[in-house]
Design an enzyme around this catalytic site. Structure first.
Site, mmCIF file in Angstrom:
data_model
loop_
_atom_site.group_PDB
_atom_site.id
_atom_site.type_symbol
_atom_site.label_atom_id
_atom_site.label_comp_id
_atom_site.label_asym_id
_atom_site.label_seq_id
_atom_site.Cartn_x
_atom_site.Cartn_y
_atom_site.Cartn_z
ATOM 1 N N GLU A 419 0.926 -1.046 -0.152
ATOM 2 C CA GLU A 419 -0.093 0.088 0.193
ATOM 3 C C GLU A 419 0.785 1.290 0.069
ATOM 4 O O GLU A 419 1.751 1.592 0.931
ATOM 5 C CB GLU A 419 -1.083 -0.082 1.367
ATOM 6 N N LEU A 448 -5.832 -1.800 0.289
ATOM 7 C CA LEU A 448 -5.378 -2.028 1.570
ATOM 8 C C LEU A 448 -5.839 -3.225 2.259
ATOM 9 O O LEU A 448 -7.090 -3.582 2.724
ATOM 10 C CB LEU A 448 -6.061 -0.642 2.494
ATOM 11 N N GLU A 450 -3.638 -6.539 3.965
ATOM 12 C CA GLU A 450 -2.290 -6.969 4.198
ATOM 13 C C GLU A 450 -2.230 -8.705 3.551
ATOM 14 O O GLU A 450 -1.284 -9.034 3.421
ATOM 15 C CB GLU A 450 -1.893 -7.071 5.611
ATOM 16 N N GLN A 472 2.904 -1.736 6.045
ATOM 17 C CA GLN A 472 3.531 -0.429 6.311
ATOM 18 C C GLN A 472 3.813 -0.235 7.779
ATOM 19 O O GLN A 472 4.636 0.562 8.178
ATOM 20 C CB GLN A 472 1.866 0.600 6.182
ATOM 21 N N PHE A 473 3.056 -0.882 8.745
ATOM 22 C CA PHE A 473 3.626 -1.113 10.223
ATOM 23 C C PHE A 473 3.327 -2.210 10.628
ATOM 24 O O PHE A 473 2.588 -3.265 10.269
ATOM 25 C CB PHE A 473 2.647 0.081 10.859
ATOM 26 N N TYR A 476 0.320 -3.861 11.714
ATOM 27 C CA TYR A 476 -0.501 -4.232 10.581
ATOM 28 C C TYR A 476 -0.430 -5.654 10.115
ATOM 29 O O TYR A 476 -1.195 -6.168 9.595
ATOM 30 C CB TYR A 476 -0.462 -3.257 9.437
ATOM 31 N N HIS A 521 1.297 2.424 15.197
ATOM 32 C CA HIS A 521 2.556 2.776 14.577
ATOM 33 C C HIS A 521 3.630 2.824 15.338
ATOM 34 O O HIS A 521 4.764 3.144 14.969
ATOM 35 C CB HIS A 521 2.377 4.257 14.274
#
Length: 729
Positions: A419, A448, A450, A472-473, A476, A521
């Site tokens: 993403e 979006l 995963e 991304q994190f 996630y 995050h």
């Protein structure tokens, strides 16, 4: 008698009496030899089910989830090419048997019975699991995880179009092949299935080639929970971008006809289709399951009266392909032959030792072309103005970007996906310019989801690419962790190293982001990854090491076919200074192409003998700051950077700590489940060095000023070190 015996006895009696269920007349979709071949495959599948139950009763077999009632899948196999990779539902023995009939030299009953017996002679798993699968038949083995194979089937389908434009060195599939994945009606409700089907439609409506055939085998029940009448058709018939087909899976002629239409549509249009087959489930879910405990006897008997083999006999009779008497003879001879084979199979050897079982955790090394690296002209054209900055100190994010650029220049089969990785260049700008440099085929912006991102990577690895997906994190990842645990990492294990899905999974993670995002995050736990056998986990602490370790990670994936996770400490992405503002102490220059840090090589910073601080990631940065305080008090300190979190570089760490009076483990992950637990065990079992650990608290990370309250700091590391050192001088 149990239900399997009842169905067997009923079949023999009804065929002998020509008492067959009513139904539509056979279509003209099959010749007589083709129809008989499908029926023979159905009989083998039925015989395998009956024999597996006897084997289990005798303690000689270990799996009884059967395919009885789903024998219509043999007709689906005949509608496809043997080169069409198939990811199978666990009730699809008939499909595998039928496909084996399309490929010369197969001994399918022998092979599958070896699997039932978990013999080490099993050509698919080597005795590790009862799985459907075969390298010769282009059927990657599946575990029994519900619907988890759909995302990677989608990924393989996507890879075919990419391979047409950018053929990878190890391409495995023909350009005109399609991918089939099958599953049950209950599995269709799983979030993994829903995500994959949604992603297929999302991709298709954008006119991206996706030759994927979903096959839903609808027997109306999942273990004991019924599927609402009409649910699959109502929920799947009008999905955007996916063409819907429906067939009676009890009718081998109709099933073949509709499956051929669906396959032709997918092959010609390069778009996904959904084939909905109505089936029945005979005998219950598995050997230990008694369906009459949750279904009425009338319901069970109604399904048994609709035995697809009875329908096949009627259709063969009405098409003048085979008389009921000959159909019964084939059935009886098949059962007898399979039982004879089983008597031999149960005498075959089994795995005995832990090393034998674990042998296939790590895939075999494959031969790769020697690549001398991109030319100076190529680098100049791609890097552009960045080329002049390569000699200047830079933060980690930029050095990772340049390493990815060089790796994509050097290896045309490296592809990235995730993403926002493309046009935006990632949340933190780590993949900036890569989309412009290499195009959308190699830097893929995904939706979006995963699970679909990782499935895309797994699938592209199946077809010879070296995927570098991005999550991304770290937090996630938990939405899709089973794609690594249950699919990517297990594939070589369950296929005895015959199938692989190499990748380098990049994850932005760990803590210390100032006031941004809280837990989602700033996630400081890697426990979910550390216990996956065979997985490599890398975590750099500065930009130069990140570039060199990333090169090794790609080598591990490309040559050794490993699944690698590259954890990038978010807080260190922009880090420039070390001790004071604008000192630039944490920036490095870009290491020359060809320099790498090999798997298991730890970082040794300093030669102090009073204290060794063992750490990684942000821990090295903070420990470097703390070392100044400790050395000001007269202590000599060395910092050992793990770099490789799994497999644990035990020998290298012990060697690097040799001669030190104390060892302090600094771990930014939570105390429970962190690397510090294994490290404490390592040093206590193998050394007499007094060792302590300083890890993060067992707490989620807060947003705002308290973002680092539960994490190690320069001050807390200094205090922990002084407490441990005591009177050491």
């Amino acid at each position: 008698m149990d239900r399997a015996q009842i169905v067997d006895s009923s079949f023999r009696h009804r065929v002998g009496a020509n008492d067959l269920p009513e139904g539509h007349p056979p279509s003209a979709s099959l010749t007589a030899p083709e129809a008989v071949a499908i029926y023979r495959a159905q009989c083998v599948s039925r015989a395998l089910d009956l024999t597996s139950r006897k084997m289990q009763k005798n303690g000689q077999g270990f799996y009884t989830i059967g395919s009885s009632g789903h024998e219509g899948m043999a007709a689906v196999a005949h509608a496809l090419r043997p080169s069409d990779m198939a990811f199978l539902h666990y009730r699809d023995a008939a499909f595998q048997v039928a496909r084996a009939g399309q490929v010369p030299g197969q001994t399918i009953a022998w092979d599958m019975l070896l699997s039932f017996a978990c013999s080490s002679d099993d050509p698919t798993s080597g005795g590790r699991h009862k799985v459907l699968g075969s390298k010769d038949l282009m059927i990657p083995p599946q575990t029994s995880t519900i619907a988890s194979h759909l995302p990677k089937a989608l990924g393989v389908a996507y890879s075919i179009g990419t391979a047409r434009r950018h053929p990878p060195e190890h391409q495995k599939l023909p350009d005109d092949s399609i991918i089939m994945c099958s599953f049950g009606d209950a599995s269709a409700n799983h979030s993994t299935a829903q995500g994959a089907i949604n992603t297929a439609g999302w991709t298709s409506v954008q006119s991206v080639p996706l030759p994927l055939l979903f096959v839903c085998e609808d027997n109306g029940i999942g273990i004991s929970t019924k599927t609402p009448m009409g649910w699959i058709e109502a929920s799947m018939a009008h999905r955007p971008g996916i063409k819907y087909f429906k067939a009676n899976g009890l009718d081998l002629f109709e099933t073949h006809c509709v499956a051929a239409q669906a396959a032709d549509y997918v092959r010609c249009h390069r778009k996904p289709a959904f084939l909905h087959l109505s089936t029945v489930r005979l005998y219950g879910h598995a050997g230990a399951d008694v369906p009459t405990t949750y279904l009425s006897k009338a319901e069970v008997e109604a399904d048994e009266a609709n035995d697809p083999l009875l329908h096949s006999v009627r259709l063969l009779r009405d098409s003048n392909s085979l008389s009921p008497q000959l159909s019964l003879k084939i059935y009886q001879e098949t059962l007898a032959r399979v039982e004879r084979i089983a008597a031999e199979v149960v005498e075959r050897p089994h795995l005995k030792t832990a090393s034998e079982v674990a042998r296939s955790l790590v895939p075999p090394v494959r031969s790769c072309k020697t690549i001398n690296g991109p030319s100076n002209d190529m680098r100049a054209a791609v890097f552009g103005t960045d080329l002049k900055a390569l000699a200047d100190p830079q933060p980690m994010s930029r050095l990772i970007n340049w390493a990815l650029t060089d790796l994509m220049l050097e290896h045309p089969d490296v592809v990235m996906m995730g993403e926002d990785v493309g046009r935006k260049g990632g949340v933190y700008g780590v993949t900036q310019k890569l989309h412009n440099r290499f195009g959308p085929d190699r830097v893929i912006d995904t939706l979006l989801d995963e699970q679909s991102i990782l499935g895309l990577a797994i699938g592209m690895g199946h077809n010879g690419f070296v995927p570098i997906p991005e999550i991304q994190f770290l937090a996630y990842l938990h939405n899709a962790e089973d794609q690594i645990r249950g699919e990517a990492a297990t594939l070589p294990f369950f296929s005895d190293g015959q199938f692989t899905n190499p990748m380098v999974l990049r994850i932005a993670g760990l803590g210390y982001q100032k006031g941004f995002g809280g837990h989602f995050h700033n996630d400081n736990s890697l426990a979910v990854l550390r216990d996956i056998p065979g997985l490599v986990i890398a975590c750099p602490s500065d930009g130069a090491e990140a570039a060199m370790m990333l090169r090794e990670c790609v080598r591990l994936a490309r040559q050794e076919q490993r699944v690698v996770v590259f954890v990038e400490p978010i807080a260190l992405y922009p880090m420039r200074d070390l001790h004071s503002a604008k000192d630039g102490g944490w920036m490095q220059t870009y290491p020359p192409v060809g320099q790498s840090i090999v798997l298991g090589e730890v970082g040794i910073h300093g030669d102090g003998h009073d204290l060794a601080i063992v750490t990684y990631g942000n821990g090295r940065y903070l420990s470097t700051q703390a070392r100044v305080e400790l050395e000001a008090k007269g202590y000599n300190v060395r910092i050992l950077d793990m770099r490789w979190l799994a497999p644990l570089p035990a020998e290298a760490l012990l060697a690097a700590a040799k001669g030190c009076k104390r060892v302090l483990i600094v771990d930014e992950c939570r105390s429970t489940g962190s690397q510090s637990e294994a490290l404490m065990t390592l040093f206590s079992e193998h050394t007499a060095i007094k060792t302590a650990r300083h890890a993060a608290g067992d707490c989620f990370i807060a947003t705002g000023p308290a973002y680092a309250a539960s994490l190690p700091s320069k001050e807390s590391i200094t205090k922990a070190a002084l407490d441990l050192l005591g009177d050491v001088r």
